[in-house]
Enzyme design. Structure first.
Site, PDB file in Angstrom:
ATOM      1  N   LYS A 213       7.662 -10.798   3.179  1.00 23.63           N
ATOM      2  CA  LYS A 213       6.372 -10.556   2.503  1.00 23.63           C
ATOM      3  C   LYS A 213       5.520 -11.827   2.485  1.00 23.63           C
ATOM      4  O   LYS A 213       4.316 -11.801   2.773  1.00 23.63           O
ATOM      5  CB  LYS A 213       6.648 -10.058   1.078  1.00 23.63           C
ATOM      6  CG  LYS A 213       5.448 -10.048   0.178  1.00 23.63           C
ATOM      7  CD  LYS A 213       4.390  -9.070   0.669  1.00 23.63           C
ATOM      8  CE  LYS A 213       3.070  -9.385   0.045  1.00 23.63           C
ATOM      9  NZ  LYS A 213       2.402  -8.265  -0.520  1.00 23.63           N
ATOM     10  N   CYS A 267      -3.405 -12.424  -3.382  1.00 23.92           N
ATOM     11  CA  CYS A 267      -2.179 -12.435  -2.586  1.00 23.92           C
ATOM     12  C   CYS A 267      -2.221 -13.518  -1.515  1.00 23.92           C
ATOM     13  O   CYS A 267      -1.414 -14.436  -1.516  1.00 23.92           O
ATOM     14  CB  CYS A 267      -2.008 -11.079  -1.923  1.00 23.92           C
ATOM     15  SG  CYS A 267      -2.204  -9.754  -3.105  1.00 23.92           S
TER      16      CYS A 267
HETATM   17  N1  SAJ Z   1     -10.689 -12.486   5.171  1.00 21.96           N
HETATM   18  C1  SAJ Z   1     -11.448 -13.302   5.995  1.00 21.96           C
HETATM   19  N2  SAJ Z   1     -11.425 -13.066   7.335  1.00 21.96           N
HETATM   20  C2  SAJ Z   1     -10.679 -12.067   7.892  1.00 21.96           C
HETATM   21  C3  SAJ Z   1      -9.900 -11.239   7.058  1.00 21.96           C
HETATM   22  C4  SAJ Z   1      -9.923 -11.478   5.695  1.00 21.96           C
HETATM   23  O1  SAJ Z   1     -12.145 -14.226   5.531  1.00 21.96           O
HETATM   24  O2  SAJ Z   1     -10.731 -11.908   9.116  1.00 21.96           O
HETATM   25  C5  SAJ Z   1     -10.679 -12.727   3.705  1.00 21.96           C
HETATM   26  C6  SAJ Z   1     -11.250 -11.543   2.910  1.00 21.96           C
HETATM   27  O3  SAJ Z   1     -12.651 -11.598   2.861  1.00 21.96           O
HETATM   28  C7  SAJ Z   1     -10.594 -11.763   1.563  1.00 21.96           C
HETATM   29  C8  SAJ Z   1      -9.230 -12.345   1.931  1.00 21.96           C
HETATM   30  O4  SAJ Z   1      -9.348 -12.820   3.264  1.00 21.96           O
HETATM   31  O5  SAJ Z   1     -11.312 -12.724   0.795  1.00 21.96           O
HETATM   32  C9  SAJ Z   1      -8.067 -11.371   1.855  1.00 21.96           C
HETATM   33  O6  SAJ Z   1      -8.458 -10.081   2.310  1.00 21.96           O
HETATM   34  P1  SAJ Z   1      -7.515  -9.132   3.182  1.00 21.96           P
HETATM   35  O7  SAJ Z   1      -8.233  -7.877   3.402  1.00 21.96           O
HETATM   36  O8  SAJ Z   1      -7.056  -9.861   4.395  1.00 21.96           O
HETATM   37  O9  SAJ Z   1      -6.195  -8.928   2.311  1.00 21.96           O
HETATM   38  P2  SAJ Z   1      -5.899  -8.484   0.759  1.00 21.96           P
HETATM   39  O10 SAJ Z   1      -5.718  -9.721  -0.056  1.00 21.96           O
HETATM   40  O11 SAJ Z   1      -6.838  -7.460   0.270  1.00 21.96           O
HETATM   41  O12 SAJ Z   1      -4.443  -7.772   0.955  1.00 21.96           O
HETATM   42  C10 SAJ Z   1      -3.378  -8.492   1.576  1.00 21.96           C
HETATM   43  C11 SAJ Z   1      -2.766  -7.615   2.687  1.00 21.96           C
HETATM   44  N3  SAJ Z   1      -1.875  -8.419   3.511  1.00 21.96           N
HETATM   45  C12 SAJ Z   1      -2.009  -8.480   4.871  1.00 21.96           C
HETATM   46  O13 SAJ Z   1      -2.868  -7.897   5.469  1.00 21.96           O
HETATM   47  C13 SAJ Z   1      -0.977  -9.300   5.609  1.00 21.96           C
HETATM   48  C14 SAJ Z   1      -2.025  -6.448   2.058  1.00 21.96           C
HETATM   49  O14 SAJ Z   1      -1.340  -5.687   3.054  1.00 21.96           O
HETATM   50  C15 SAJ Z   1      -1.015  -6.959   1.030  1.00 21.96           C
HETATM   51  O15 SAJ Z   1      -0.306  -5.892   0.407  1.00 21.96           O
HETATM   52  C16 SAJ Z   1      -1.781  -7.703  -0.040  1.00 21.96           C
HETATM   53  O16 SAJ Z   1      -2.415  -8.823   0.585  1.00 21.96           O
HETATM   54  C17 SAJ Z   1      -0.785  -8.141  -1.102  1.00 21.96           C
HETATM   55  O17 SAJ Z   1      -0.761  -7.509  -2.177  1.00 21.96           O
HETATM   56  O18 SAJ Z   1       0.030  -9.059  -0.840  1.00 21.96           O
END
Ligand code: SAJ
Length: 414
Positions: A213, A267
């Site tokens: 994880k 996360c």
């Molecule tokens: N972000 C970027 N650029 C990107 C992708 C995301 O700047 O290309 C930023 C987003 O704007 C945001 C942050 O990253 O601020 C996180 O967003 P996210 O959509 O990547 O992820 P979370 O935090 O909503 O959810 C993540 C997920 N993990 C992965 O994709 C590996 C989810 O599956 C997990 O269950 C969750 O964390 C968790 O609870 O751990």
């Protein structure tokens, strides 16, 4: 037939509540426990205290059929699923106090044959700690870490991995990693997940599941850091980073993520620190990625300040406050941090635009921000800072912003 007639879910937040409701919808009795009376009362009225698409209907159905009941008190069950927060402390060390409190709460109610599952994202070794804590509280029960083949209770880690905004789909369709303290524990936990998971259940040991994880979220963090670093390199070299990424991604083995104003949520910006804390000498790149992503909001702020210097009385509109697109979640949001800092530092007149909320939570009202509509922001602002790629902003035409200075952290006008 399974032998789980009652399941207790400890922690009714973003993970625990949807999980409880999905299990209840499969006809199993669910007893939800939370320390917040407000959460418990809201759920028992068939309503929800968090925002997640379709969750309201599911909870309403589960409560009205009597399958889901919430309480501030634990009681006996066949399974205890723990879904409580694991934040870090000021020094970036993991705070396991919520997990320990959950174990203290359930300990008097655990009996022979019970299954205990940790869903909370946790540092490596936490599931073993649970077994040790429980062994101290319940010396009458044989624990799996000391009695691999003959334990009285089963303990496993099955990390949640659902994406906020898509929780109900992903809860069912994602593959699950199930790490047992012993193989028997993993097997038993798999029987539970097969009640509601359509994805594959992959069995391993607890430490590997914990690390898996943390690895998933660190993988994403490192890749976002790469994109964020590229955006700063490209600004320096006067290259359009969005065009650059589009072109590079046409290579069959390149897939660069999107730069942004920083990494938010509870996360991805947290979990990599758990790896750094347990292996500080080895986890060099993981730490650096965190630092790059944490520095990005300051870089954006500096760009806005420079742009504001060009105006006598600058009006700056921050487009988006949530931590990512098309959600209303403001927690740990770099966009909100930027809007707050610009307002506090009186860089100009700062307008806050967030189409997904009607009013700001009380804590932010101290900054006396001006929450305005997109329309008003477009009328009044000299500088537009695009912080979130919400759909309302995506539909803006270049003509709508032609007369403005645009600082576009999300590549909307890329
Ligand atoms: N972000 C970027 N650029 C990107 C992708 C995301 O700047 O290309 C930023 C987003 O704007 C945001 C942050 O990253 O601020 C996180 O967003 P996210 O959509 O990547 O992820 P979370 O935090 O909503 O959810 C993540 C997920 N993990 C992965 O994709 C590996 C989810 O599956 C997990 O269950 C969750 O964390 C968790 O609870 O751990």
């Amino acid at each position: 037939m399974h032998d789980f007639s009652k399941i207790s879910v400890i922690g009714l937040g973003y993970i625990g509540l949807p999980t409880a409701a999905v299990i209840a919808s499969r006809g199993v009795q669910v007893h939800g426990v939370d320390i917040s009376e407000h959460a418990v009362d809201t759920i028992n009225q068939g309503k929800i205290h968090i925002v997640e698409p379709d969750l309201d209907m599911l909870v309403q159905a589960a409560v009205s059929t009597g399958k889901l009941k919430a309480s501030t008190e634990a009681e006996a069950a066949d399974v205890f699923m723990i879904a409580v927060p694991t934040p870090f402390q000021g020094d970036k060390k993991p705070d396991l106090s919520f997990i320990e409190a959950a174990i203290n709460t359930i300990a008097p109610h655990v009996s022979k044959g019970n299954l205990i599952i940790l869903e909370s994202t946790s540092p490596v070794g936490t599931t073993e700690k649970i077994a040790q804590w429980l062994a101290e509280l319940r010396p009458d029960l044989r624990m799996p870490h000391a009695n691999t083949d003959q334990s009285d209770v089963f303990i496993a880690h099955c990390p949640e991995r659902v994406l906020p905004g898509r929780v109900l789909q992903e809860l069912v369709s994602n593959d699950r990693i199930i790490g047992g303290i012993s193989p028997r524990c993993a097997q038993k936990a798999m029987e539970l997940y097969q009640l509601f998971v359509r994805g594959e259940c992959l069995l391993t040991d607890a430490r590997t599941a914990e690390m898996a994880k943390l690895t998933e979220n660190s993988f994403r963090d490192v890749n976002i850091a790469f994109a964020n670093e590229l955006s700063m390199v490209c600004d320096h070299l006067k290259i359009n980073v969005w065009e650059l990424i589009q072109l590079a991604n046409r290579h069959p083995r390149v897939n660069i993520l999107s730069p942004g104003p920083g990494v938010g949520g509870h996360c991805i910006a947290v979990d990599p620190w758990f790896i750094v804390d347990s292996a500080p000498e080895q986890a060099k790149m993981i730490r650096l990625a965190r630092e790059v992503n944490d520095a990005k909001p300051h870089y954006v702020m500096d760009r806005v300040k420079k742009a504001a210097d060009e105006f006598k009385k600058p009006v700056i509109a921050c487009l988006g406050l949530a931590f990512k697109a098309d959600i209303d979640d403001l927690r740990e949001s770099p966009a909100l941090d930027i809007a707050k800092a610009l307002t506090e530092q009186r860089i100009g007149e700062v307008l806050w635009v967030e189409p997904n909320i009607r009013s700001l939570p009380k804590a932010y009202q101290a900054f006396t921000p001006q929450l305005v509509t997109l329309h008003e922001a477009l009328e009044r602002a000299h500088i537009l800072v695009v912080l979130v790629d919400h759909k309302q902003f995506k539909s803006l035409k270049p003509g709508d912003v032609a007369a403005k200075v645009v600082i576009d952290t999300r590549g909307l006008f890329g």
